[in-house]
Design a protein around this motif. Structure first.
Motif, PDB file in Angstrom:
ATOM      1  N   ASN A   1      33.605  39.278  35.801  1.00 14.59           N
ATOM      2  CA  ASN A   1      33.102  38.853  34.509  1.00 14.59           C
ATOM      3  C   ASN A   1      34.104  37.972  33.777  1.00 14.59           C
ATOM      4  N   ALA A   2      33.774  36.711  33.642  1.00 19.28           N
ATOM      5  CA  ALA A   2      34.689  35.759  32.998  1.00 19.28           C
ATOM      6  C   ALA A   2      34.992  36.163  31.559  1.00 19.28           C
ATOM      7  N   ASP A   3      34.017  36.808  30.901  1.00 18.74           N
ATOM      8  CA  ASP A   3      34.210  37.206  29.504  1.00 18.74           C
ATOM      9  C   ASP A   3      35.278  38.281  29.356  1.00 18.74           C
ATOM     10  N   GLU A   4      35.377  39.124  30.399  1.00 18.48           N
ATOM     11  CA  GLU A   4      36.350  40.223  30.363  1.00 18.48           C
ATOM     12  C   GLU A   4      37.745  39.771  30.731  1.00 18.48           C
ATOM     13  N   ALA A   5      37.830  38.614  31.379  1.00 19.41           N
ATOM     14  CA  ALA A   5      39.094  38.178  31.966  1.00 19.41           C
ATOM     15  C   ALA A   5      40.186  38.083  30.916  1.00 19.41           C
ATOM     16  N   GLU A   6      41.377  38.536  31.292  1.00 25.09           N
ATOM     17  CA  GLU A   6      42.529  38.450  30.411  1.00 25.09           C
ATOM     18  C   GLU A   6      43.510  37.452  31.006  1.00 25.09           C
ATOM     19  N   SER A   7      44.360  36.924  30.149  1.00 20.87           N
ATOM     20  CA  SER A   7      45.366  35.990  30.661  1.00 20.87           C
ATOM     21  C   SER A   7      46.718  36.688  30.706  1.00 20.87           C
ATOM     22  N   GLY A   8      47.703  35.977  31.224  1.00 17.01           N
ATOM     23  CA  GLY A   8      49.050  36.537  31.284  1.00 17.01           C
ATOM     24  C   GLY A   8      49.364  37.209  32.589  1.00 17.01           C
ATOM     25  N   PHE A   9      48.507  37.007  33.570  1.00 21.35           N
ATOM     26  CA  PHE A   9      48.763  37.643  34.868  1.00 21.35           C
ATOM     27  C   PHE A   9      49.618  36.722  35.751  1.00 21.35           C
ATOM     28  N   PRO A  10      50.377  37.314  36.651  1.00 20.57           N
ATOM     29  CA  PRO A  10      51.152  36.496  37.588  1.00 20.57           C
ATOM     30  C   PRO A  10      50.229  35.837  38.601  1.00 20.57           C
ATOM     31  N   ALA A  11      50.742  34.886  39.353  1.00 18.44           N
ATOM     32  CA  ALA A  11      49.927  34.229  40.375  1.00 18.44           C
ATOM     33  C   ALA A  11      49.675  35.214  41.514  1.00 18.44           C
ATOM     34  N   PHE A  12      48.419  35.557  41.729  1.00 18.84           N
ATOM     35  CA  PHE A  12      48.093  36.521  42.782  1.00 18.84           C
ATOM     36  C   PHE A  12      47.647  35.821  44.053  1.00 18.84           C
ATOM     37  N   GLY A  13      47.857  36.483  45.183  1.00 17.49           N
ATOM     38  CA  GLY A  13      47.397  35.968  46.470  1.00 17.49           C
ATOM     39  C   GLY A  13      48.279  34.837  46.980  1.00 17.49           C
ATOM     40  N   GLY A  14      47.781  34.143  48.000  1.00 21.35           N
ATOM     41  CA  GLY A  14      48.524  33.015  48.545  1.00 21.35           C
ATOM     42  C   GLY A  14      49.804  33.421  49.249  1.00 21.35           C
ATOM     43  N   GLY A  15      49.738  34.484  50.024  1.00 19.83           N
ATOM     44  CA  GLY A  15      50.930  34.943  50.744  1.00 19.83           C
ATOM     45  C   GLY A  15      51.174  34.145  52.012  1.00 19.83           C
ATOM     46  N   GLU A  16      52.442  33.906  52.294  1.00 16.07           N
ATOM     47  CA  GLU A  16      52.827  33.214  53.531  1.00 16.07           C
ATOM     48  C   GLU A  16      52.429  34.088  54.730  1.00 16.07           C
ATOM     49  N   THR A  17      52.685  35.386  54.564  1.00 11.53           N
ATOM     50  CA  THR A  17      52.281  36.369  55.555  1.00 11.53           C
ATOM     51  C   THR A  17      51.585  37.490  54.804  1.00 11.53           C
ATOM     52  N   ILE A  18      50.569  38.084  55.420  1.00 16.49           N
ATOM     53  CA  ILE A  18      49.940  39.240  54.785  1.00 16.49           C
ATOM     54  C   ILE A  18      50.027  40.423  55.738  1.00 16.49           C
TER      55      ILE A  18
END
Length: 666
Positions: free
Chosen positions: A374-391
């Motif tokens: 839900n875009a309406d619920e979304a909050e800001s201030g989060f770190p960049a998630f995902g995009g790992g070189e290795t998982i």
RNA sequence: GCUCCCGUAGCUCAGUUGGAUAGAGCAACAGCCUUCUAAGCUGUGGGUCGCACGUUCGAGUCGUGCCGGGGGCACCA
């Protein structure tokens, strides 16, 4: 210069000499730590191999000892090498300059790591429909420790707990609430409030309910049909059943996060399966796979109406197809399908992102984020998630097959990343000994009694719940602390008991290598003696005590160590009868970083656990043999204290990397 | 049927990309507390590394076969 630098320099030198003087280039320069200190600090059993290579290339037969002699001269040139000996048929044994090493260790800067690459680790991922049991804790502790190892090795790591909130297991508990107890969302909320007020846990309630549903399915076909309906409504979302299930799943996640926090396990992000579906992550991955032709639609046969991925490595039989279904004939997506999309997102190759909001705030302010559609619920201030070189995906070995499919799916879309970048960190289950199962109050069949172990089962309600076990450990530890420190205040005693309980459990789960089935035994798990976390903590408390005493006596460690400038005297001490003992202690403590690196490289936290135990054991012996504080000789005292300081640093760091705290006193 | 993992001391487990005399813990027995914490330390006994063949200068480790135990091969995860 660290011990790793020294080893690399030596290995490189051996390689250069082999090439320049002997004209051979082996693929790999093997080295090993000799079995005894008297045999040196690093050995190269390389002469045999070089002799073979020379013979292969020139037909000339060379004596390995002569080759070793050639290598010896080159290696001896290094300042940090005291001497080199040739032993047996051609071992090249290198002895480090002990005095130089000690002084160097004392001045060395610790860990100026360059910012490393980012990796993602997924662990825990308990289905949010019940309390966590000891098997889930193995997963979490393994994942958490691996994360600490990666961080200590210089990586940037993001921790994810995947929430399978739209799966069958959540549906089962929803069925229980709705059709066995006839409860709606408000009833459940009231129940939750009631439980909380009477100091009971919602996830424990669900544990029992889940087992009850399991039993009910066996005698009630109608209920089973309800499950399919409920599951469908949950997947669809935006209806009262989905809201009820969402509440149940979320409350369970809250409880499990709380439980894991007790074990020192934390998370950065909780990606939810519902978002993978509703934000169309799956559809995007699905589209790409269709386009690339890695999956196809079956029009006939038993898989008619399904989208499947062929899996040639597993041959089909009459009973089993070699194809894996990703989309069912009713249009719903299997877990394997959803995981392909999830892993693509983790690797940063999906080209889509979640919305995020805050989920939980730990006591020290660190936050966990959760995904939302839900875009309406979304909050800001989060770190960049995902995009790992290795998982790294910490998942039970029983899921090796679906994990292979997921990997293959990802690799089909992105061949460059998929194959190497996705790592299944598999581990064996925690099972119960028949005795432990009976101790939990379960009646065993004759067949079960004869088994070596019995698998835990959430559906049957058979398992050791994480909180129960930790409670039990804390009570036991508290009794021990009481008897040793009756005068300490209650809060401190409880805190120490908690640290000991967590240390014991974490160590117990980490000392086994990943592919060993842990047959849970109460007596062994609850032990504080022998190879246990407690043993290691005790050793650390002892070494700390030495420095506490020094502080109490207003003695400055720096001033004591000033005596080390007398290099001749230091060398004399290392050369004395006790010298090898002291040196063994020092060099073992110096091997921590190497051990961490090794554990990270082969994905095996047990290596660090074993090292920590050996270090603690070696210190107990050292402590017993050398009276440090009363030592009358100033230089020897300085040497002993320097070594103790190195042990303190390594043991503390080593334990912290295992997620085990060092108590103030024990 | 196909496939993966395991088999090391009485029990539970370690054993680095093949390296020196195979190690811990528990259990058993015998010792060690006026000392920096005995949740500790020391000593003793205990092994055809499942079996066989092979590769190698060298095999617990690699290969093949067999025996025994477990997992997986779902329109569950």
């Amino acid at each position: 210069m660290t011990i790793t630098d020294i080893q690399n320099a030596l290995r490189e030198k051996v390689r250069v000499i082999a090439k320049e003087k002997l004209s051979v280039e082996p693929d790999h320069i093997a080295s090993e730590i000799p079995p005894k200190t008297e045999l040196g600090d690093l050995a190269f059993p390389i002469a045999f191999e070089l002799a073979k290579l020379i013979k292969q290339q020139t037909g000339e037969k060379q004596n390995p000892r002569a080759i070793a002699e050639e290598l010896k001269n080159g290696i001896s040139e290094f300042d940090f090498v005291d001497r080199v000996e040739i032993a047996g048929p051609g071992y090249l044994n290198v002895f480090y300059d002990r005095t130089g090493f000690l002084l160097d260790e004392n001045s060395a800067e610790t860990g100026a790591n360059e910012p490393g690459t980012k990796v993602c680790v997924e662990h825990t991922s308990v289905n949010p429909n019940k309390a966590a049991h000891i098997g889930h804790v193995r997963n979490a502790v393994l994942g958490d420790t691996f994360i600490r190892i990666l961080k200590a090795d210089g990586k940037e790591v993001e921790t994810q707990y995947y929430i399978d909130n739209t799966g069958v297991q959540v549906a089962d508990v929803a069925v229980g609430f709705m059709f066995i107890h006839n409860m709606n969302l408000d009833d459940i909320k009231a129940l939750d409030k009631e439980l909380t007020e009477s100091d009971k846990k919602f996830d424990f309630y669900c544990w029992d309910l889940y087992a009850q549903v399991g039993r009910a399915y066996q005698e009630n076909e109608e209920l089973k049909e309800k499950r399919a309906e409920v599951l469908h409504l949950i997947e669809e979302g935006d209806n009262p059943t989905a809201d009820l299930a969402d509440f149940v799943a979320t409350r369970n996640v809250e409880c499990i996060v709380e439980t894991m926090e007790r074990f020192g396990v934390r998370y950065d992000l909780l990606p939810r399966e519902s978002e993978i579906l509703h934000l169309k992550f799956w559809e995007k991955a699905f589209g790409q796979m269709k386009e690339l032709g890695v999956i196809h639609y079956e029009t006939e046969g038993k898989n008619a109406g399904c989208w499947v991925m062929p899996f040639a490595e597993h041959s089909g039989t009459d009973d089993h197809e070699s194809d894996k279904i990703l989309v069912r004939s009713n249009g719903t997506v299997t877990y394997t399908g959803k995981d392909i999309a999830y892993q693509m997102w983790k690797l940063g190759i999906l080209g889509m992102d979640f919305f995020y909001k805050r989920f939980h705030r730990y006591a020290d302010g660190k936050e966990i984020w959760v995904t939302t559609e839900n875009a309406d619920e979304a909050e800001s201030g989060f770190p960049a998630f995902g995009g790992g070189e290795t998982i790294y995906n910490v998942i039970d070995t029983r899921q090796s097959y679906p994990q292979e499919i997921v990997k293959k799916g990802v690799a089909a879309i992105d061949p460059e990343k998929g194959e190497k970048a996705s790592v299944h960190l598999s581990y064996e289950m925690v099972a119960l000994s028949p005795a432990a199962a009976e101790e939990l109050g379960f009646e065993l069949s004759e067949e079960d009694k004869g088994r070596t172990f019995i698998e835990m089962s959430g559906r049957k309600g058979l398992g050791v719940k994480a909180d129960d076990l930790l409670d039990r450990m804390e009570i036991k530890a508290l009794a021990e602390v009481e008897s040793r420190h009756p005068d300490s205040d209650e809060a401190e005693k409880k805190h120490i008991a908690h640290q000991i309980a967590v240390g014991a459990l974490r160590y117990f789960l980490l000392k086994f290598t990943r592919n060993t089935v842990i047959v849970f035994d109460f007596k062994e798990a609850l032990s504080f003696e022998g190879e246990t976390g407690c043993f290691c903590q005790y050793s650390a408390v002892r070494v700390n005590k030495i420095f506490q005493k020094l502080a109490e006596r207003d003695e400055s460690v720096a001033e004591i160590k000033a005596a080390l400038t007398d290099r001749e005297k230091v060398a004399e001490i290392f050369g004395s009868e006790a010298g090898s003992d002291i040196w063994s202690m020092l060099i073992l403590a110096a091997r921590l970083d190497e051990t961490i690196h090794n554990a990270a490289a082969v994905n095996e936290p047990a290596i660090l656990a074993k090292y920590t135990f050996n270090l603690a054991k070696a210190f107990n012996l050292f402590y017993h043999n050398h009276k440090i504080l009363p030592e009358p000789d100033a230089v020897k005292r300085a040497v002993l204290i320097s070594v103790a300081e190195k042990v303190r640093d390594s043991l503390t760091r080593s334990l912290n990397t295992l997620g085990i705290e060092v108590p103030e006193k024990m």
